[in-house]
Structures are given as C-alpha cells and as structure tokens.
Design a protein around this motif. Structure first.
Motif, PDB file in Angstrom:
ATOM      1  N   GLU A 173     110.035  83.527 -14.288  1.00 18.54           N
ATOM      2  CA  GLU A 173     111.043  84.421 -14.817  1.00 18.54           C
ATOM      3  C   GLU A 173     110.676  84.984 -15.938  1.00 18.54           C
ATOM      4  O   GLU A 173     111.255  86.094 -16.190  1.00 18.54           O
ATOM      5  CB  GLU A 173     112.331  83.715 -14.912  1.00 18.54           C
ATOM      6  N   ASP A 174     109.801  84.565 -16.715  1.00 17.11           N
ATOM      7  CA  ASP A 174     109.374  85.058 -18.032  1.00 17.11           C
ATOM      8  C   ASP A 174     108.196  86.085 -17.813  1.00 17.11           C
ATOM      9  O   ASP A 174     107.581  86.473 -18.799  1.00 17.11           O
ATOM     10  CB  ASP A 174     108.946  83.843 -19.032  1.00 17.11           C
ATOM     11  N   ILE A 175     107.688  86.205 -16.652  1.00 16.44           N
ATOM     12  CA  ILE A 175     106.342  86.886 -16.274  1.00 16.44           C
ATOM     13  C   ILE A 175     106.511  88.267 -15.397  1.00 16.44           C
ATOM     14  O   ILE A 175     107.728  88.096 -14.647  1.00 16.44           O
ATOM     15  CB  ILE A 175     105.441  85.893 -15.457  1.00 16.44           C
ATOM     16  N   ASP A 176     105.859  89.249 -15.949  1.00 11.73           N
ATOM     17  CA  ASP A 176     106.302  90.596 -15.200  1.00 11.73           C
ATOM     18  C   ASP A 176     105.368  90.371 -13.991  1.00 11.73           C
ATOM     19  O   ASP A 176     106.015  90.922 -12.799  1.00 11.73           O
ATOM     20  CB  ASP A 176     105.537  91.724 -16.213  1.00 11.73           C
ATOM     21  N   ILE A 177     104.216  90.025 -13.902  1.00 17.75           N
ATOM     22  CA  ILE A 177     103.641  89.879 -12.658  1.00 17.75           C
ATOM     23  C   ILE A 177     102.856  88.652 -12.605  1.00 17.75           C
ATOM     24  O   ILE A 177     101.951  88.332 -13.307  1.00 17.75           O
ATOM     25  CB  ILE A 177     102.168  91.001 -12.452  1.00 17.75           C
ATOM     26  N   CYS A 178     103.054  87.896 -11.508  1.00 16.05           N
ATOM     27  CA  CYS A 178     102.658  86.611 -11.450  1.00 16.05           C
ATOM     28  C   CYS A 178     101.973  86.399 -10.130  1.00 16.05           C
ATOM     29  O   CYS A 178     102.535  86.722  -9.085  1.00 16.05           O
ATOM     30  CB  CYS A 178     103.967  85.360 -11.445  1.00 16.05           C
ATOM     31  N   ILE A 179     100.692  85.945 -10.084  1.00 14.58           N
ATOM     32  CA  ILE A 179      99.700  86.084  -8.933  1.00 14.58           C
ATOM     33  C   ILE A 179      99.622  84.603  -8.380  1.00 14.58           C
ATOM     34  O   ILE A 179      99.233  83.634  -9.102  1.00 14.58           O
ATOM     35  CB  ILE A 179      98.283  86.621  -9.539  1.00 14.58           C
ATOM     36  N   GLY A 180      99.679  84.693  -6.986  1.00 13.94           N
ATOM     37  CA  GLY A 180      99.238  83.266  -6.172  1.00 13.94           C
ATOM     38  C   GLY A 180      98.407  83.563  -5.311  1.00 13.94           C
ATOM     39  O   GLY A 180      98.140  84.569  -5.052  1.00 13.94           O
ATOM     40  N   ALA A 181      98.030  82.740  -4.292  1.00 10.89           N
ATOM     41  CA  ALA A 181      97.204  82.950  -3.246  1.00 10.89           C
ATOM     42  C   ALA A 181      97.279  81.982  -2.088  1.00 10.89           C
ATOM     43  O   ALA A 181      97.986  80.616  -2.647  1.00 10.89           O
ATOM     44  CB  ALA A 181      95.531  82.477  -3.958  1.00 10.89           C
ATOM     45  N   SER A 182      97.214  82.172  -1.190  1.00  7.62           N
ATOM     46  CA  SER A 182      97.446  81.329   0.101  1.00  7.62           C
ATOM     47  C   SER A 182      96.631  80.178   0.307  1.00  7.62           C
ATOM     48  O   SER A 182      97.119  79.068   0.669  1.00  7.62           O
ATOM     49  CB  SER A 182      97.259  82.020   1.519  1.00  7.62           C
ATOM     50  N   GLN A 183      95.408  80.160  -0.241  1.00  8.87           N
ATOM     51  CA  GLN A 183      94.713  78.984   0.187  1.00  8.87           C
ATOM     52  C   GLN A 183      94.708  77.823  -0.954  1.00  8.87           C
ATOM     53  O   GLN A 183      93.748  76.857  -0.633  1.00  8.87           O
ATOM     54  CB  GLN A 183      93.127  79.223   0.113  1.00  8.87           C
ATOM     55  N   LYS A 184      95.717  77.681  -1.952  1.00  7.02           N
ATOM     56  CA  LYS A 184      95.376  76.899  -3.056  1.00  7.02           C
ATOM     57  C   LYS A 184      96.515  75.820  -2.467  1.00  7.02           C
ATOM     58  O   LYS A 184      96.482  75.016  -1.463  1.00  7.02           O
ATOM     59  CB  LYS A 184      95.753  77.451  -4.146  1.00  7.02           C
ATOM     60  N   CYS A 185      97.765  75.693  -3.384  1.00  7.43           N
ATOM     61  CA  CYS A 185      98.824  74.708  -3.163  1.00  7.43           C
ATOM     62  C   CYS A 185      99.413  74.882  -1.940  1.00  7.43           C
ATOM     63  O   CYS A 185     100.259  74.129  -1.535  1.00  7.43           O
ATOM     64  CB  CYS A 185      99.554  74.752  -4.499  1.00  7.43           C
ATOM     65  N   LEU A 186      99.403  75.975  -1.238  1.00  6.07           N
ATOM     66  CA  LEU A 186     100.109  76.142  -0.056  1.00  6.07           C
ATOM     67  C   LEU A 186      99.378  75.855   1.179  1.00  6.07           C
ATOM     68  O   LEU A 186     100.077  75.844   2.305  1.00  6.07           O
ATOM     69  CB  LEU A 186     100.713  77.730   0.012  1.00  6.07           C
ATOM     70  N   SER A 187      98.379  75.498   1.144  1.00  3.42           N
ATOM     71  CA  SER A 187      97.476  75.126   2.229  1.00  3.42           C
ATOM     72  C   SER A 187      97.306  75.870   3.220  1.00  3.42           C
ATOM     73  O   SER A 187      97.682  75.333   4.579  1.00  3.42           O
ATOM     74  CB  SER A 187      97.610  73.450   2.521  1.00  3.42           C
ATOM     75  N   SER A 188      97.259  77.121   3.101  1.00  2.00           N
ATOM     76  CA  SER A 188      97.282  78.091   4.265  1.00  2.00           C
ATOM     77  C   SER A 188      95.848  78.621   4.252  1.00  2.00           C
ATOM     78  O   SER A 188      94.957  78.343   3.309  1.00  2.00           O
ATOM     79  CB  SER A 188      98.300  79.058   3.812  1.00  2.00           C
ATOM     80  N   PRO A 189      95.161  79.392   5.212  1.00  2.00           N
ATOM     81  CA  PRO A 189      93.978  79.905   5.301  1.00  2.00           C
ATOM     82  C   PRO A 189      93.836  81.013   4.130  1.00  2.00           C
ATOM     83  O   PRO A 189      94.666  81.474   3.794  1.00  2.00           O
ATOM     84  CB  PRO A 189      93.768  80.567   6.507  1.00  2.00           C
ATOM     85  N   PRO A 190      92.554  80.985   3.774  1.00  2.00           N
ATOM     86  CA  PRO A 190      92.622  82.165   2.606  1.00  2.00           C
ATOM     87  C   PRO A 190      92.525  83.617   3.255  1.00  2.00           C
ATOM     88  O   PRO A 190      92.468  83.616   4.508  1.00  2.00           O
ATOM     89  CB  PRO A 190      90.791  82.102   2.477  1.00  2.00           C
ATOM     90  N   GLY A 191      92.936  84.496   2.384  1.00  3.07           N
ATOM     91  CA  GLY A 191      93.143  85.647   2.947  1.00  3.07           C
ATOM     92  C   GLY A 191      94.259  86.294   2.588  1.00  3.07           C
ATOM     93  O   GLY A 191      94.444  87.869   2.727  1.00  3.07           O
ATOM     94  N   LEU A 192      95.137  85.934   1.607  1.00  2.00           N
ATOM     95  CA  LEU A 192      96.424  86.692   1.216  1.00  2.00           C
ATOM     96  C   LEU A 192      96.780  86.162  -0.334  1.00  2.00           C
ATOM     97  O   LEU A 192      96.391  85.114  -0.643  1.00  2.00           O
ATOM     98  CB  LEU A 192      97.832  86.033   2.015  1.00  2.00           C
ATOM     99  N   THR A 193      96.874  87.372  -1.051  1.00  2.00           N
ATOM    100  CA  THR A 193      97.467  87.051  -2.320  1.00  2.00           C
ATOM    101  C   THR A 193      98.964  87.612  -2.310  1.00  2.00           C
ATOM    102  O   THR A 193      99.198  88.395  -1.739  1.00  2.00           O
ATOM    103  CB  THR A 193      96.469  87.756  -3.362  1.00  2.00           C
ATOM    104  N   MET A 194      99.639  86.806  -3.220  1.00  2.00           N
ATOM    105  CA  MET A 194     101.007  86.991  -3.304  1.00  2.00           C
ATOM    106  C   MET A 194     101.413  87.134  -4.787  1.00  2.00           C
ATOM    107  O   MET A 194     100.805  86.633  -5.709  1.00  2.00           O
ATOM    108  CB  MET A 194     102.165  85.872  -2.736  1.00  2.00           C
ATOM    109  N   LEU A 195     102.284  88.449  -5.029  1.00  2.00           N
ATOM    110  CA  LEU A 195     102.554  88.614  -6.434  1.00  2.00           C
ATOM    111  C   LEU A 195     104.021  88.785  -6.533  1.00  2.00           C
ATOM    112  O   LEU A 195     104.692  89.528  -5.704  1.00  2.00           O
ATOM    113  CB  LEU A 195     101.990  89.916  -6.711  1.00  2.00           C
ATOM    114  N   SER A 196     104.580  88.325  -7.601  1.00  2.00           N
ATOM    115  CA  SER A 196     106.116  88.504  -7.935  1.00  2.00           C
ATOM    116  C   SER A 196     105.909  89.618  -8.859  1.00  2.00           C
ATOM    117  O   SER A 196     105.008  89.784 -10.000  1.00  2.00           O
ATOM    118  CB  SER A 196     106.905  87.415  -8.565  1.00  2.00           C
ATOM    119  N   VAL A 197     106.749  90.857  -8.735  1.00  2.00           N
ATOM    120  CA  VAL A 197     106.561  92.000  -9.799  1.00  2.00           C
ATOM    121  C   VAL A 197     108.168  92.232 -10.341  1.00  2.00           C
ATOM    122  O   VAL A 197     109.009  92.421  -9.368  1.00  2.00           O
ATOM    123  CB  VAL A 197     106.173  93.004  -8.917  1.00  2.00           C
ATOM    124  N   SER A 198     108.221  92.349 -11.687  1.00  2.00           N
ATOM    125  CA  SER A 198     109.366  92.527 -12.203  1.00  2.00           C
ATOM    126  C   SER A 198     109.696  93.982 -12.177  1.00  2.00           C
ATOM    127  O   SER A 198     109.113  94.725 -12.257  1.00  2.00           O
ATOM    128  CB  SER A 198     109.354  91.973 -13.783  1.00  2.00           C
TER     129      SER A 198
END
Length: 351
Positions: A173-198
C-alpha cells in the motif's frame, strides 16, 4: 527435491491446471473475464486495491518494464541497495536513460536510510528503487522508513518483491510499483511477472514518452478486452490455481508457515555449526543463506544433489563459492522438507 529459492516445486494441482483447453485471449471475451478475476484475487495476495498487471515474462521483465515505463531520459533515480539485485536496478536505470544515484551498503547491513534522506534532500529525485528480499543473501529489508521519506518527497517507488510476495507481508500500500513473480512463493511455473501499479505510478507512466511496447506498462492501463499481446494462457491457468491454494490456506497461515520453516532451517543450521550471512533479525522467512567455509559451497551443492537428490542454490557474484541457499518458499515452506534437507546437509558436511 527442489529446495532452491525459485523456481520452486510446482504442486500437482497447479501442473494439472496447465493442461486445461486454452481460450483464445484475442477473440474470446471469457478470457478477459478470467484475467480480471485473477488480478482481483492477486490483489488480495499483494494486499492492495491498486491495479494488478500480469506480464508474459520472468520477474526480471517486471523490473525492467517498471523503469522503461517511467523514465524518458535524465531523471535522477535513487537506487538503494545492500545486495546484487539492488545494484542491478542501477543498470536498468542507465539503460533507460535515467541517472542512478547510488545508496549502497554491504550485504550484512540494512539499507542506509540516513544517506537516502540526505540524497533526497540534495538531489531532484523522481524515482526510487529498492529490494524487499535480497535473495542471494537471504536478507529481508525493512522498507517502512524509506517508503515514508519517498512519499513525503513525492518520489515514485519501485520495489522488487519477487522473492517475498506471497511468503511474508509486503508493504504494498506504500509502494507505487511492486513486483512479484510466479515461480517463487506462489509455486507456479516460471514465465509470469505480476505488478501492482498505483494511481501515482499510472500518472507518471502517462506523462512519459514510451519508447518500447513489450517492456512498457502503458498498454496495460484500461486495455478493455483486447490484450496488448497474446498472453501465456496456460501459465495464467497455473497461476490462478496457485492463488487458489493460497486463498484456501489463508494468507496469514501461509505467512506463519514460512516463518516457521525459516526459523527451523536456521535452528538446524546452528546445530550444524553454520552461520547465516544475514544477521538473524534480518533473515528472510523465504530463503536462508548459510556461509560455507573455505569456498566449498558449490562442492557441497553437487554432493547434495548427487548423494541425496536434493537441489540447493549457491549465491551469485563474489559470494557464489561462499554461500549455500536453502529455499523454503511456496510449497517448500514445509517442516518435513526442511528437516530432510538439513539432515542431508549434515551428512555431506560430516564427510
């Protein structure tokens, strides 16, 4: 057994989700409905009401796209770092025409808030970059103070939370662009990046001349039902199932499970006489970096794989030979997996 800090082992339910018949995102409106439902559910994982964007590419695409979308040349960018990933942000800043203002400390120290405060006062900083979890050293950074300082100065913040999102709380909530990825803590296959954008970030993107398409977030702002490009449909099905698993377990329980796995890993490491690279109070609940004497980390890594069929990671750069990393993130944040891993490590170190 894959116990690396990403990619992580992918659960059977997630693998099965990839085998579903695909929709055509270019012509079937049902896919846009599915995509928007997924982004809403991801918003719960991010802990934000900001827009969520999913890009077809590994997490590093999110890092570059964030800067490519917001820089058009000459901007001063404060780059906070206490590790390689924080330093790599500077390379992306230069690549896209910005001027990196370095604020670096060693990997065993926290981010330098006082120097950052001074730099914010003495430079016309427009953007700030930082890393939540420095994966190569297993360090979790406290971002609260620097995010507050940036907000006071009207600075747009970009945070790499690739190795923490979904495993420990992120101050999204205090970040303008926060970046995650599918293959880490979500245990999904590599290939996607997710971003929250304020909204603030969207405004900055709208004011920036876009010189790229694939590495630009601009096409993802209110795109309707016509996706900017044909999305990675099967990967999105897998991510949807990964998010469903998190929601079924409950995010607070997921965090607790990661905390317990990290504490157990470090406790068993101490019993083996191992020290963590990061001070205990800054160790990440998603990955533990153990110091290995005499530069034997890669030798130990090979023996664990050859003799016990357990795959760990060494570190990167100058620390590659000196650190062995146990990834206890996603479905691998599990007591039995950690105990099996550390028992095997005990056997190898005792030889």
């Amino acid at each position: 057994m894959l116990m690396t800090p990403g990619p992580t082992a992918v659960p059977e339910r997630v693998r099965a989700a990839m085998s579903q018949p695909i929709h055509n995102p270019d012509v079937q409106s049902e896919f846009a409905t599915f995509y928007r439902s997924l982004t809403e559910e991801l918003g719960e994982v991010f802990g934000t009401d900001d827009d969520i964007v999913i890009l077809g590419g590994e997490g590093i695409l999110g890092l570059e796209a964030s800067l490519a979308s917001i820089l058009d040349g000459g901007e001063d960018v404060l780059c906070l770092a206490n590790g390689l990933f924080g330093e790599w942000f500077e390379e992306f800043v230069e690549l896209h025409g910005g001027v990196p203002i370095s604020c670096s400390t060693t990997g065993t120290e926290p981010l330098d808030v006082e120097t950052a405060k001074s730099l914010l006062a003495s430079h016309d900083i427009e953007v700030a970059t930082m890393v939540h979890c420095e994966t190569p050293t297993g360090t979790l950074n406290d971002l609260s103070t620097i995010l507050s300082l940036c907000a006071e100065e009207g600075v747009t913040t970009i945070v790499d939370a690739v190795s923490s999102l979904g495993g420990t709380p992120v101050p999204t909530e205090d970040i303008d662009i926060c970046i995650g990825a599918s293959q880490k803590c979500l245990s999904s296959p590599p290939g996607l990046t997710m971003l929250s954008v304020s909204d603030n970030a969207w405004d900055a993107i709208g004011e920036t001349e876009q010189t790229s398409f694939y590495t630009s977030l601009a096409p993802w702002n209110d795109f309707g039902e016509q996706f900017p490009y044909t999305h990675l449909v099967s990967n999105l099905y897998a991510l949807d199932e990964s998010v469903a698993l998190v929601r079924e377990e409950g995010l607070e329980h997921v965090y607790e499970r990661h905390d317990n796995a990290g504490e157990l890993c470090r406790e068993l490491g101490r019993e083996l006489g191992l020290s963590t690279y990061a001070p205990t109070e800054r160790c990440s609940p998603t990955v533990t970096a153990f110091e290995i004497e005499d530069g034997n980390a890669r030798t130990v890594q090979r023996k664990l794989q050859n003799e016990h069929d357990i795959i760990l990671a060494t570190s990167l750069g100058d620390l590659e030979d000196n650190i062995l990393r146990v990834g206890h993130m996603g479905t691998n944040a599990d007591q039995d997996n950690v105990e099996r891993t550390m028992s095997a490590l005990d056997d190898v170190l005792s030889q």
